[in-house]
Design an enzyme around this catalytic site. Structure first.
Site, short mmCIF file in Angstrom:
data_model
loop_
_atom_site.label_atom_id
_atom_site.label_comp_id
_atom_site.label_asym_id
_atom_site.label_seq_id
_atom_site.Cartn_x
_atom_site.Cartn_y
_atom_site.Cartn_z
N SER A 16 0.62 -1.63 0.23
CA SER A 16 -0.19 -0.25 0.07
C SER A 16 0.92 1.45 -0.13
CB SER A 16 -0.23 0.18 1.45
OG SER A 16 -0.70 0.31 2.49
N ARG A 68 21.51 -16.01 4.72
CA ARG A 68 20.79 -14.55 4.32
C ARG A 68 21.54 -14.05 3.89
NH1 ARG A 68 20.24 -10.31 9.16
NH2 ARG A 68 22.44 -10.37 9.36
N MET A 93 9.98 -7.02 5.16
CA MET A 93 10.04 -8.15 5.96
C MET A 93 10.97 -8.19 6.30
SD MET A 93 7.05 -5.83 7.19
CE MET A 93 6.84 -6.92 9.07
N ARG A 94 12.15 -8.16 6.30
CA ARG A 94 13.61 -8.83 6.69
C ARG A 94 14.36 -7.45 7.11
NH1 ARG A 94 14.18 -14.06 5.46
NH2 ARG A 94 15.94 -13.46 5.16
N LEU A 96 17.83 -6.55 7.66
CA LEU A 96 18.56 -6.14 7.01
C LEU A 96 20.10 -6.70 7.39
CD1 LEU A 96 17.94 -3.21 4.69
CD2 LEU A 96 17.45 -5.23 4.10
N HIS A 112 8.86 3.82 8.81
CA HIS A 112 8.12 2.97 10.12
C HIS A 112 6.88 3.61 11.26
CE1 HIS A 112 9.11 0.29 13.48
NE2 HIS A 112 9.23 1.99 14.39
N GLU A 145 22.93 0.56 9.77
CA GLU A 145 22.63 -0.97 10.30
C GLU A 145 22.44 -0.58 11.53
OE1 GLU A 145 27.40 -1.02 10.47
OE2 GLU A 145 27.73 -0.26 8.83
N ALA A 176 -1.51 8.91 7.05
CA ALA A 176 -0.66 9.43 7.10
C ALA A 176 0.69 8.99 6.53
CB ALA A 176 -0.57 10.00 8.36
N GLU A 177 0.87 7.56 7.05
CA GLU A 177 2.06 6.68 6.24
C GLU A 177 1.59 7.18 4.47
OE1 GLU A 177 2.81 2.36 6.17
OE2 GLU A 177 2.53 3.24 9.27
#
Length: 235
Positions: A16, A68, A93-94, A96, A112, A145, A176-177
């Protein structure tokens, strides 16, 4: 107007926020364009949304890789194929690795669902309600990081209501996002948001009045970015 910045979106699900960015990029004077979408799940609904809009896609399922490091190497290769100026995480959804972040340092931004530095990580809406917050919201920041600790580009606040549930607050923050992410991307792409000494400095953006406290929705990116001024500033 100067050449638009090339953007790759990383996502995992319905996308979205990606759709909000796509809508903004559809405006002829927006300073960025989405040139590719990469997902870690082949079944992610956002991939089909992007394809219908004529945007190139790549699926790099993490389950197809031994670890990974191997998966991130494949994701980086997929990103590099699009020759991006910027990368937008939109529900990716990983977690990093530091190495991946360093590879794209200064070029990757994320949204976020909290007013960072409050509530990094998951379950932000539940935590805001349980803590008794009266204000909640969302943040767009540069990715570093350390998860959810990068320099803040822009934030949007929403009230927490007395009878709020996780879902109700989540939906209000999501609205709002969808306003904030296009604004923040425009600021970065136009060159009016840059990092200095670990903080984001803004040029050409509307600043809040000193001493005035109020709840506001994020302004449209046109009101926040002086495009004529930025055109003179940007090589």
């Amino acid at each position: 107007m100067t050449k638009r910045k090339r953007v790759v979106v990383l996502m995992s699900g319905r996308g979205s926020n990606m759709e909000a960015l796509m809508a903004a990029c559809g405006e002829p004077d927006y300073p960025a364009e989405i040139v590719g979408v990469v997902a870690n799940r082949a079944e992610a609904k956002g991939l089909e949304t992007a394809r219908r809009a004529g945007i190139a896609t790549a699926a790099v399922p993490h389950r197809d890789f031994a670890d990974r490091a191997a998966h991130e190497a494949a994701v980086s290769a997929a990103i590099a194929e699009f020759e991006p100026d910027l990368i937008c995480l939109a529900g990716y959804m990983r977690i990093l690795s530091a190495g991946f972040v360093r590879q794209w340092n200064g070029r990757m931004i994320n949204i976020h669902p909290s007013l960072l530095p409050a509530f990094p990580g998951l379950h932000t809406h539940r935590r805001a309600i349980e803590t008794g917050c009266r204000i909640h919201g969302c943040t767009v920041h540069f990715v570093t990081e350390v998860m959810d600790e990068g320099p803040i580009i822009a934030q949007a606040a929403v009230p927490v209501l007395a009878d709020d549930t996780d879902d109700a607050l989540s939906q209000r923050v999501l609205v709002a996002e969808h306003q904030l992410y296009p604004l923040a991307l425009a600021l970065v792409a136009a060159g009016s948001a840059r990092v200095e000494d670990g903080r984001v400095v803004h040029e050409g953006a509307v600043q809040p009045q000193a001493g005035v406290a109020r709840l506001v929705s994020p302004p449209g990116w046109r009101e926040a970015v002086d495009l004529e001024k930025l055109a003179r500033m940007t090589p």
